[in-house]
Enzyme design. Sequence first.
Site, PDB file in Angstrom:
ATOM      1  N   HIS A   1      70.259 -10.544  43.214  1.00  0.00           N
ATOM      2  CA  HIS A   1      69.100 -10.188  42.400  1.00  0.00           C
ATOM      3  C   HIS A   1      69.379  -9.022  41.452  1.00  0.00           C
ATOM      4  O   HIS A   1      70.126  -8.102  41.775  1.00  0.00           O
ATOM      5  CB  HIS A   1      67.915  -9.830  43.300  1.00  0.00           C
ATOM      6  CG  HIS A   1      68.164  -8.625  44.171  1.00  0.00           C
ATOM      7  ND1 HIS A   1      67.921  -7.344  43.764  1.00  0.00           N
ATOM      8  CD2 HIS A   1      68.635  -8.529  45.437  1.00  0.00           C
ATOM      9  CE1 HIS A   1      68.222  -6.495  44.723  1.00  0.00           C
ATOM     10  NE2 HIS A   1      68.670  -7.195  45.757  1.00  0.00           N
ATOM     11  N   ASP A   2      68.801  -9.111  40.275  1.00  0.00           N
ATOM     12  CA  ASP A   2      68.793  -8.019  39.296  1.00  0.00           C
ATOM     13  C   ASP A   2      70.182  -7.649  38.778  1.00  0.00           C
ATOM     14  O   ASP A   2      70.369  -6.560  38.220  1.00  0.00           O
ATOM     15  CB  ASP A   2      68.116  -6.770  39.873  1.00  0.00           C
ATOM     16  CG  ASP A   2      66.685  -7.025  40.301  1.00  0.00           C
ATOM     17  OD1 ASP A   2      65.842  -7.263  39.418  1.00  0.00           O
ATOM     18  OD2 ASP A   2      66.404  -7.019  41.515  1.00  0.00           O
TER      19      ASP A   2
ATOM     20  N   GLY B   1      73.071  -7.207  45.032  1.00  0.00           N
ATOM     21  CA  GLY B   1      72.042  -6.958  44.039  1.00  0.00           C
ATOM     22  C   GLY B   1      72.338  -5.780  43.119  1.00  0.00           C
ATOM     23  O   GLY B   1      73.024  -4.830  43.488  1.00  0.00           O
TER      24      GLY B   1
END
Length: 259
Positions: A118-119, A136
């Site tokens: 994520h991100d 992440g």
Amino acid sequence: MIHQLSVVSPNATIGENVTIGPFCVIEDDVVIGDGCTIMSNVHIFPGTRLGKNNRIFPGASIGAVPQDLKFVGEYTTLEVGDNNTIRECVTLNRGTASRGKTVIGSNNLIMAYCHVGHDCVLGSHIVMSNAIQVAGEVEIDDWAVIGGGTCIPQFSKVGKHSMTSGMSGLNKDVPPYAYAGRTPVQYCGYNKVGMERRGFTAEQVATVKECYRIIYQMGLNVTKAVDKIKTEMPESEERNEILAFIERSQHGILVGPKL
């Protein structure tokens, strides 16, 4: 062409000349750009935005919710550029409230069984060999080459034109133009061959070599090495890129070999 054995939401936006193979699932709120090829057994989740001419191989999971316990269902996206090759069983997760999106640039090769958490923010022209695990909020800059089986922890940064050997467990950030290897991972030199292949001049290569000579071969700590580079070396794109990367590094850069 959409295969009759695939399920494509009427709320997905499909561009021109897109091929979707059998047993795929394309959910709501997905955008697939012109010329993409989606091979069999690919699942594309809501919030995914694919640019043009991407190739996604069988078994990939694109835009699934993050593997992050802080995620509580907030609306986030996965944004992928153009001309990427995403091989078998790759998993690309969308963002969380932290950044709101995972971003992948263009012209990247992401080989089989890689995971991008994520991100993350990935640039363009990156080569990720098989089974790389990216946690992440990692940043990987343009033209980085990462060897198979490498593990990259959360918040790490990998600089432009760097190269990391296979099976590396990164514990520090990899600065631009550097070569990371050995166990435990450390600075092993500058990426001379990669730079020459991409058209860097002898002067540009020499600038990178001198920067890393000061950082890793003069017995200085990083702060003093940076000061020395600032005062003694003329400004250039390569010098400035290295200094800017060091300044924004959260983990600190690779350690060097013992002198």
